[in-house]
Design an enzyme around this catalytic site. Structure first.
Site, PDB file in Angstrom:
ATOM      1  N   ARG A  17     -15.369  56.371  14.573  1.00  0.00           N
ATOM      2  CA  ARG A  17     -16.567  56.157  15.388  1.00  0.00           C
ATOM      3  C   ARG A  17     -17.740  55.823  14.472  1.00  0.00           C
ATOM      4  NH1 ARG A  17     -14.215  61.068  17.491  1.00  0.00           N
ATOM      5  NH2 ARG A  17     -13.456  60.807  19.639  1.00  0.00           N
ATOM      6  N   ARG A  22     -18.418  63.881  33.376  1.00  0.00           N
ATOM      7  CA  ARG A  22     -17.783  65.069  32.813  1.00  0.00           C
ATOM      8  C   ARG A  22     -18.771  66.031  32.176  1.00  0.00           C
ATOM      9  NH1 ARG A  22     -16.524  60.804  29.311  1.00  0.00           N
ATOM     10  NH2 ARG A  22     -17.050  61.104  27.130  1.00  0.00           N
ATOM     11  N   HIS A  68     -21.138  70.813  16.782  1.00  0.00           N
ATOM     12  CA  HIS A  68     -20.850  70.884  15.350  1.00  0.00           C
ATOM     13  C   HIS A  68     -20.150  72.190  14.975  1.00  0.00           C
ATOM     14  CE1 HIS A  68     -24.854  72.819  15.687  1.00  0.00           C
ATOM     15  NE2 HIS A  68     -24.292  73.671  14.881  1.00  0.00           N
ATOM     16  N   GLU A  79     -10.921  51.381  28.584  1.00  0.00           N
ATOM     17  CA  GLU A  79     -11.612  52.577  29.071  1.00  0.00           C
ATOM     18  C   GLU A  79     -12.358  52.322  30.369  1.00  0.00           C
ATOM     19  OE1 GLU A  79     -14.290  53.790  25.959  1.00  0.00           O
ATOM     20  OE2 GLU A  79     -14.680  51.714  25.382  1.00  0.00           O
ATOM     21  N   CYS A 123      -6.345  57.300  22.271  1.00  0.00           N
ATOM     22  CA  CYS A 123      -7.231  57.924  21.275  1.00  0.00           C
ATOM     23  C   CYS A 123      -8.213  58.904  21.895  1.00  0.00           C
ATOM     24  CB  CYS A 123      -7.987  56.861  20.489  1.00  0.00           C
ATOM     25  SG  CYS A 123      -9.114  55.876  21.495  1.00  0.00           S
ATOM     26  N   ASN A 125     -11.017  59.462  27.745  1.00  0.00           N
ATOM     27  CA  ASN A 125     -12.220  60.182  28.182  1.00  0.00           C
ATOM     28  C   ASN A 125     -13.024  59.345  29.178  1.00  0.00           C
ATOM     29  OD1 ASN A 125     -11.255  61.864  26.232  1.00  0.00           O
ATOM     30  ND2 ASN A 125     -13.033  61.748  24.891  1.00  0.00           N
TER      31      ASN A 125
END
Length: 592
Positions: free
Chosen positions: A323, A493, A216, A459, A530, A482
């Site tokens: 999201r 990751r 954050h 993905e 994205c 990702n």
């Protein structure tokens, strides 16, 4: 003596100033057993402290400046949701009544239990929400002790300035003639409440010992355009109060006690960065056209319904990824209903002022704290388990509730509906059947709904390899780099021991991305990237050369990427991109 501390670059720019060092946020907690007749009083003490923090955060929201970033209000909402989580309250009550722990001990015990659950989450962004829970618990503990926020008050900052210690040899150069030195904040971590005070205080940048690119603090720093370095683990031990500090937010480096030569160099860089930002801001309303006339779509990734206006201000022409999972988090298993979701999706649509909004259905799984039915160790490998579309198809009632809410919001603006982690034709068919059923349910109730374009996330390597099948069913595709990189290279990751192997330029990854883009273009259907790769300026020309015409990224990256696009000629880049694809070492050829 000059030395450097390395961390993660999360918000670009240069900050030069004197250090305000905040003590570690973890508080000392006394552990002791209480008598059975003290249980009720101890529960009341914990409840009163929690309620006091709720009142404090609500007051802060009411008093929030109009120019405060939307991310701050959203993060305060997250903290309020955590505070009001009945499951958390019940667990604390359990430790007090069953184990006879004192209230502070009960609170920190439950924090450790939930923290372990967060640590096991696959998604980096969700995993780092553990920091929000830690800060909520700390605020409750501080109320129990009658203590204030750990960030210094304005009077304390003025006292720091009055010490006059550590004056650098080139102060006029550093401050462009200013009579007072800027301050940079050094802390273990910062809560949204602390961050909210940046605008009214004198901080030019900040350094935290913990945190990642999706923490954050990183999010708010980018939204406020404040130079920042996080994950600088040695900062708290090595930086002293009033030390002169340079924060290089571009490189993720903190320079302590800089020499006159280094000060001069970074003073020059700072002025150059400011000029560059001013120049970039002029591109906000410039169409994203390449030198050879190709129009490029620059979209924004958002996490909260209220993020739309910030995306518009950054120059986005739509939302490429909303999201939705954060509508579902921190609720103790009480999932949002259709009406609540509808209002959230409509807010996002209204905020984009008629531009399209791509809403991704719930992307959670066995590693996310929504399933209360199974024991913690039920799933051996969350990354490969019941997650994303698999989760939704396993709970069709929940899935159709979300679909109905999205379809209803589509009556008020352009919505593209995106499904995560599809890999099988059977999953595609089941998903589309649920959409048709949700539409039928709304028709049966006489509730208005709008048309939506349907898209799939690519993905999983299997999806990329059968992309032609996907294009038969969907209007558009969105490449989630990702997860695609993670699954292609079998790399977690989040695991520091193998994170260096996480490589967007691995030949296998590039081939999958290139094939999806090429097949989409051949069939006349839109393909968007994205993931983090979309906002990586080093990758922009390569993606353009591969034929990508739609990018979705954090709003803060849009203007930098647009600048690369305006300088690019896709005709010249195409041949070079094919050469990169054929190379065994693509990184060595990255600059055309």
């Amino acid at each position: 003596m000059t030395f450097a501390i390395h961390g993660l670059a999360v918000s670009r720019g240069i900050a030069i100033g004197r250090a305000v060092v905040v003590a570690s946020s973890r508080m000392e907690v006394v552990h002791y057993f209480i008598r059975p007749d003290q249980v009720d009083a101890e529960i009341d003490r914990a409840r009163s402290a929690r309620n006091a923090v709720i009142d404090e955060l609500r007051r802060l929201q009411d008093e929030m400046p109009k120019d405060a970033p939307g991310e701050l209000d959203a993060l305060l909402d997250v903290h309020l949701l955590l505070l009001q989580d009945e499951a958390l309250a019940a667990a604390i009550k359990h430790w007090i009544s069953d184990r006879l722990y004192n209230a502070e001990w009960a609170l920190t015990t439950q924090l450790e239990v939930v923290s372990r659950q967060f640590d096991e989450m696959e998604d980096e962004y969700l995993r780092e929400r553990k920091a929000d829970l830690e800060q909520v618990v700390e605020r409750i503990l501080r109320h129990m002790k009658g203590m204030a926020s750990p960030v210094p008050a304005p009077a304390e900052l003025l006292a720091v300035e009055a010490t006059g210690e550590g004056t650098p040899p080139q102060q006029p150069l550093l401050l462009d003639g200013a009579t007072e030195a800027p301050l940079v904040l050094v802390a273990q971590d910062l809560s949204p409440v602390d961050m909210l005070q940046f605008k009214s205080r004198l901080f030019a940048g900040f350094i935290t010992a913990v945190g990642g690119r999706t923490s954050h603090t990183a999010i708010v720093a980018r939204s406020m355009d404040i130079p920042a370095v996080v994950g600088a683990r040695a900062a708290g031990q090595l930086i002293r109060q009033d030390d002169w500090i340079i924060i290089d937010g571009n490189a993720g480096v903190v320079i302590v006690d800089p020499s006159p030569i280094i000060l001069a160099e970074y003073g020059f860089r700072q002025r150059q960065n400011e000029l560059e930002r001013e120049r970039l801001s002029r591109l906000r309303h410039t169409p994203a056209l390449t030198l050879d006339g190709e129009r490029i779509e620059l979209l924004a990734n958002i996490e909260q319904p209220g993020d739309g206006p910030a995306a518009v201000h950054a120059g986005a022409v739509g939302v490429g990824l909303f999201r939705t999972e954060f509508l579902f988090m921190g609720r103790g298993g009480n999932l949002p209903g259709e009406e609540e979701q509808y209002r959230a999706y409509r807010e996002a649509v209204d905020g984009m002022q008629g531009m399209p909004v791509t809403i991704r259905t719930l992307d959670v799984g066995a590693d996310k704290p929504l399933d209360k039915a199974q024991p913690k160790d039920y799933y051996l490998n969350p990354a490969l388990g019941l997650r994303a579309i698999r989760w939704s198809l396993a709970d069709p009632a929940m899935f159709r509730t979300q679909l109905r809410a999205i379809l209803r919001a589509a009556a008020h603006g352009q919505i593209h509906l995106l499904f995560p982690m599809l890999a099988h034709q059977s999953e595609i068919e089941q998903t589309l059947a649920q959409v048709r059923l949700a539409q039928s349910e709304l028709d049966a109730r006489g509730v208005a709904h709008g048309p939506v374009k349907l898209g799939a996330m690519i993905e999983v390597p299997a999806a990329a390899l059968i992309v032609r099948t996907f294009l038969r069913y969907f209007d558009f595709l969105s490449i989630g780099t990702n997860d695609l990189i993670q699954y292609t290279l079998a790399i977690d990751r989040a695991d520091e021991t193998v994170a260096h192997l996480y490589d967007p330029l691995h030949p296998a990854v590039l081939k999958l991305v290139a094939d999806v883009i090429a097949e989409g273009r051949a069939q006349g259907k839109s393909v968007c990237v994205c993931g983090e790769t979309a906002g990586d300026v080093a990758m922009t020309r390569l993606l353009l050369g591969l034929g990508l015409r739609s990018f979705s990224m954090h709003p803060a990256q849009i203007l930098v990427v647009k600048q690369e696009i305006l300088r690019a000629d896709t005709r010249k880049l195409a041949a070079w991109a094919q050469e990169v694809l054929r190379s065994d070492s693509p990184a060595a050829l990255l600059s055309p």
